[in-house]
Design an enzyme around this catalytic site. Structure first.
Site, PDB file in Angstrom:
ATOM      1  N   ASP A   1      11.525   5.632  13.987  1.00  0.00           N
ATOM      2  CA  ASP A   1      11.195   7.129  13.519  1.00  0.00           C
ATOM      3  C   ASP A   1      11.831   7.554  14.515  1.00  0.00           C
ATOM      4  OD1 ASP A   1      10.349   8.906  13.060  1.00  0.00           O
ATOM      5  OD2 ASP A   1       7.906   9.223  13.285  1.00  0.00           O
TER       6      ASP A   1
ATOM      7  N   GLU B   1       1.467  -1.148   0.122  1.00  0.00           N
ATOM      8  CA  GLU B   1       0.335  -0.236  -0.166  1.00  0.00           C
ATOM      9  C   GLU B   1       1.143   1.218  -0.387  1.00  0.00           C
ATOM     10  OE1 GLU B   1      -2.280   1.170   3.104  1.00  0.00           O
ATOM     11  OE2 GLU B   1      -3.074   2.939   2.584  1.00  0.00           O
TER      12      GLU B   1
ATOM     13  N   ASP C   1      12.284  11.038  16.133  1.00  0.00           N
ATOM     14  CA  ASP C   1      12.465  12.667  16.237  1.00  0.00           C
ATOM     15  C   ASP C   1      13.030  13.511  16.725  1.00  0.00           C
ATOM     16  OD1 ASP C   1      10.922  14.100  14.241  1.00  0.00           O
ATOM     17  OD2 ASP C   1       8.667  13.353  14.745  1.00  0.00           O
TER      18      ASP C   1
END
Lengths: 431, 494
Positions: A121, A58, A123
């Site tokens: 991830d 996807e 940050d």
């Protein structure tokens, strides 16, 4: 972008928006590395057409007016290019590989994610309580060193502990990094296993309502012990000094640190440094504090306890400052979306480029190529008889991606296939 | 159910005095039994599983859990390894497992719950095997593991010695097994195993955990399969009701029905937050008011709560928009957040009706990260912050410390319930008794909210009898009018 860039000779791209629909159109038409992207996502799958890994992946696109379109898919690089040039997405997110073509998600019973890379991830905005140079979405070379810490620790654990090999690190376009672990074992992990891995990695917890930042116990797990060995020098270089975050460079900063010591000791040191603080360097101060740490003996007298610092204190200090802080939600589920490598960040115009984990400390997020810069470079070399890509500074990133990540992975696929064939032949007895 | 459990008979004859009683439940029993027995077995096992769940929610460590669980298991699901009881114990264990496996295969959520508790029970039983019981268990089930040669162990001894928790055998002499890391997921999550190049080095004392993870994998597959046969079994008139009822015995996750209380409007929410929301929702509300935003899971937890509290979709859009647009444009809000709100009401995407999160989920699954305010304050705040929050409530100092104490004992839901009781005391106003109904309080934030609203309505009615009387009359009139028009309608229809 910093003011410095504006002064650079020849930086004709530096003024004006770094991201706009025209620049994007140019990027999707001439530069986006569709071939490499699709080779990666196909994972050497043999199944033709819609059965392949690539076709069941996807993609979620965010269009110009913030319209989300999910469940986009394609079977090859050409179709991908058609989709991108038609939709001109401002954001491209990668989802899971599903059990059927995602386009059919409404009509297929039991539609479910089957595999997906293990992703992290990280940050910089999650370091706001420890970084002093920037806050929120801003980043500079100083606080980028927290990413150095994160990358080093994650790399070592992923490779040495879990034995993963096919790992690629991507600059997320603004204030952090993404890590894609692409080994087959990693892609097939269940959500439970992902959760366990995340727990294995996480040390710093807590938020506005939980003061305790790290929860360690002695002796340190081998992977944490290794993390400390990696982090302590970085802590000394980038966190305590005046040129770094200045944790031990001013009384106002070191006071907060001294508060984490047993009260009596912290108070004594505080008084001492109040008078003589300027006589010692941050490094000397750190060495002095470390020197106070003693490992706890089982039969330690109570009195001694009050006047000594538990050994864990130094680990807790280093870890609470610079141990990687992962955004756990991103890693926990197979079908979480994550920004695609080589997409451009709509706020900064910077391309999400791969970088060499070994050189992370010299990577400069403030000079990563922007869409405008790419357009400028194409313009400068419009007459040259080379591939469009090779006219730009994106070439370097794409070549790195191929050489360091894609080709080794493809070679490994080849090896695996040969082994399988040999094994099958051996079973049949015809070598 | 049909004929004889051949496996266990065979085993019994092979080793009459020492049976390996812990089962992997690989073959369903085939035998006859009464419906009554069917239900008793199922309910007894369910009691055990629910005890496990309750203990886990309190955050008991495996060791503590074992001590608490042992008497319950001994009473309800004993497994004698010898003696006359042994065969019937084994039968009950096997039958009850398969009944619940079927009943709990209905939905993803139930399957997950069942899987978690069954694994804990399995682990508990393995840990109670004495002597060479575990070794015999492995042999009997054909489970084999690769032993690490001494030379390889010695090469890693410093690292291995750093792993705590293996029962007093020094690393130098302990036996280790090497398994692919995927089989040691539980140990990895607790950082209780040494990993190298994709392999976990598991000390013998922790091998249980590896067996449990194999058990989990196979049970998980079986549950998926069972869900396929549930429909057929539930169609049987004798079994259907039993199977459905068994599952209802559980979870206390009753969906709160809000028929006898009015919906709410955005204008009321500020006041209701102070008056009737449990701590978890108050935290989110105050954070939203202060920061004018909430992160994803906060919006999800609070938004679903408000939805169940009777806030319409349009009102919820209006409510969040009013806050969020203090820091962003209307455009930005409608692009980035409105979809999500409509999704919550089943108007977008896969159009699922989402139910509000219960305490179980908030306690177990919703630990907040930096900048996040969701989850359960009793569980996720440290003592200092919790005390600070409680000090701002209507509770007096003694009550606060009682609630804090409950939270410290890890009785999070009881802490919340106590908080409710203190804030909604029994009282008599104008001769009328006002008592809060505690149903579901401490199990679901919406139950807390609803009970509090009813309490305050009753209180208000008791304080203003004339108003209440007028309302009552009006209602009666309304009903009469409705009846009248209904009669007229019927007449007309005729």
């Amino acid at each position: 972008m910093s003011a410095m860039d504006l002064d650079q000779p020849g930086a004709g791209w530096a003024s004006g928006p770094q991201f706009d629909p025209d620049l994007l159109r140019l990027y999707y038409a001439r530069l986006f590395p569709y071939d490499q992207w699709c080779k990666w996502m196909a994972y050497n799958s043999d199944e033709p057409g819609t059965g392949s890994q690539l076709a069941r992946r996807e993609l979620s696109l965010t269009l110009a007016d913030d319209v989300y379109i999910r469940y986009q898919c394609f079977t090859n690089a050409k179709e991908m290019k058609t989709l991108m040039t038609k939709r001109q997405p401002h954001k491209i997110d990668i989802g899971a590989v599903f059990n059927c073509v995602p386009r059919d998600h409404l009509s297929v019973k039991n539609f479910r994610p089957e595999s997906r890379e293990l992703v992290f991830d990280i940050d910089l905005s999650d370091y706001d309580d420890v970084r002093t140079c920037c806050q929120g979405a801003t980043v500079c070379k100083k606080c980028w060193q927290y990413m150095t810490c994160a990358v080093k620790v994650c790399e070592s654990a992923l490779r040495e502990d879990f034995g993963f090999e096919h790992i690629v690190w991507i600059y997320s376009g603004r204030r952090g990094v993404h890590c894609w672990v692409c080994d087959e074992t990693a892609r097939e992990l269940t959500n439970d296993a992902r959760l366990a891995i995340i727990k294995y990695f996480s040390v710093v917890s807590g938020n506005e309502n939980q003061a305790k930042k790290t929860q360690l116990s002695s002796p340190l797990h081998p992977s944490l012990e290794r993390a400390y060995r990696l982090l302590e020098p970085l802590f000394v270089e980038h966190v305590i000094g005046e040129n770094g975050q200045g944790l031990l460079a001013s009384s106002e900063r070191w006071e907060t640190l001294l508060k984490t010591l047993p009260e009596e000791i912290g108070g004594q040191i505080s008084k001492h440094w109040e008078k003589n603080g300027n006589d010692t360097s941050p490094l000397e101060k750190w060495e002095a504090l470390k020197g106070l740490c003693v490992s706890e003996k089982p039969n330690q007298a109570k009195k001694q306890k009050r006047t000594s610092v538990p050994e864990l204190w130094k680990y807790e200090t280093v870890f609470s400052q610079c141990y990687p802080r992962l955004d756990e939600n991103v890693s926990k589920h197979r079908n979480h979306l994550l920004k695609s490598p080589f997409a451009a960040h709509p706020k900064t115009g910077r391309v999400c480029v791969p970088f060499d984990a070994k050189k992370v400390s010299t990577f400069d997020p403030t000079t990563v190529v922007t869409l405008r810069q790419l357009a400028y470079e194409l313009d400068q070399h419009s007459g040259d008889d080379v591939l469009d890509l090779d006219k730009t500074s994106l070439a370097h990133s794409v070549r790195f991606f191929e050489k360091d990540f894609l080709h080794p992975m493809m070679r490994a696929w080849g090896r695996a296939r040969r082994d399988d064939a040999e094994y099958a032949a051996a079973l049949k007895g015809d070598f | 159910m049909l004929v004889g459990n051949r496996r266990s008979t065979a085993r019994a004859s092979a080793a009459p005095s020492q049976r390996v009683t812990v089962s992997l439940y690989e073959k369903p029993p085939r035998e006859e039994m009464t419906l009554e027995e069917f239900e008793v077995f199922a309910v007894d096992r369910l009691k055990v599983l629910r005890t496990i769940d309750a203990l886990r929610q309190k955050g008991f460590k495996p060791k503590e859990l074992e001590a608490e669980l042992a008497p319950v298991v001994r009473e309800l699901l004993p497994l004698a390894s010898a003696g006359p009881q042994a065969p019937s114990d084994a039968r009950k264990d096997s039958v009850s497992h398969f009944i619940l496996r079927l009943a709990y295969s209905r939905s993803e959520e139930l399957r997950r719950w069942f899987l978690t508790q069954e694994c804990a029970l399995f682990r508990h039983r393995l840990s109670r095997l004495r002597g060479d019981g575990f070794a015999r268990f492995l042999r009997e089930h054909g489970l084999r593991f690769e032993e690490v040669p001494d030379s390889e162990r010695d090469a890693r001894v410093t690292s291995l010695a750093r792993i705590k928790n293996y029962e007093n055998v020094p690393a130098q002499t302990a036996t280790y097994y090497r398994v692919p890391f995927l089989e040691a997921i539980d140990l990895i999550g607790r950082r209780e195993v040494y990993l190298e190049k994709g392999y976990a080095y598991v000390p013998q004392a922790k091998l249980h955990s590896i067996v449990v993870s194999r058990f989990r994998a196979s049970l998980s597959r079986s549950l998926a399969k069972a869900s396929g046969s549930l429909a057929a079994a539930a169609a049987d008139p004798r079994l259907g009701p039993l199977l459905t009822n068994v599952e209802k015995h559980d979870l206390e996750r009753q969906d709160v029905d809000d028929d006898d209380i009015e919906g709410i409007t955005p204008e009321q929410i500020d006041a209701l937050a102070d008056q009737s929301m449990p701590l978890c929702m108050q935290q989110l509300h105050y954070a939203l008011k202060r920061d004018h935003k909430l992160k994803h899971w906060g919006r999800q937890q609070y938004g679903l709560f408000l939805k169940a509290a009777g806030l319409s979709m349009e009102d919820q859009l209006r409510f969040f928009q009013a806050e969020f647009t203090k820091i962003m444009t209307h455009d930005q809000f409608s692009k980035e957040y409105a979809y999500n709100i409509r999704h919550r009401y089943g108007k977008e995407g896969k159009r699922t009706e989402y139910s509000p999160y219960g305490c179980y989920k908030l306690v177990m699954d919703m630990a907040p990260g930096p900048g996040e305010y969701h989850g359960c304050p009793y569980r996720h705040f440290d003592a200092d912050h919790l005390a600070a929050v409680l000090s701002k409530t209507s509770l007096d100092a003694g009550e606060q410390s009682l609630v804090l104490g409950k939270a410290k004992e890890r009785n999070y839901q009881i802490a919340c319930q106590r908080h409710f009781e203190f804030a909604h005391k029994k009282q008599t106003v104008n001769g009328k008794k006002v008592v809060a109904n505690l149903d579901g309080v401490g199990n679901h934030p919406n139950a807390w909210f609803k009970a509090s609203r009813v309490y305050h309505q009753d209180l208000h009615a008791a304080e203003h009898p004339e108003e209440a009387k007028a309302k009552e009359e009006e209602r009666a009139k309304g009903i009469a009018a409705a009846n009248q028009s209904q009669v007229e309608g019927m007449v007309l229809a005729n």
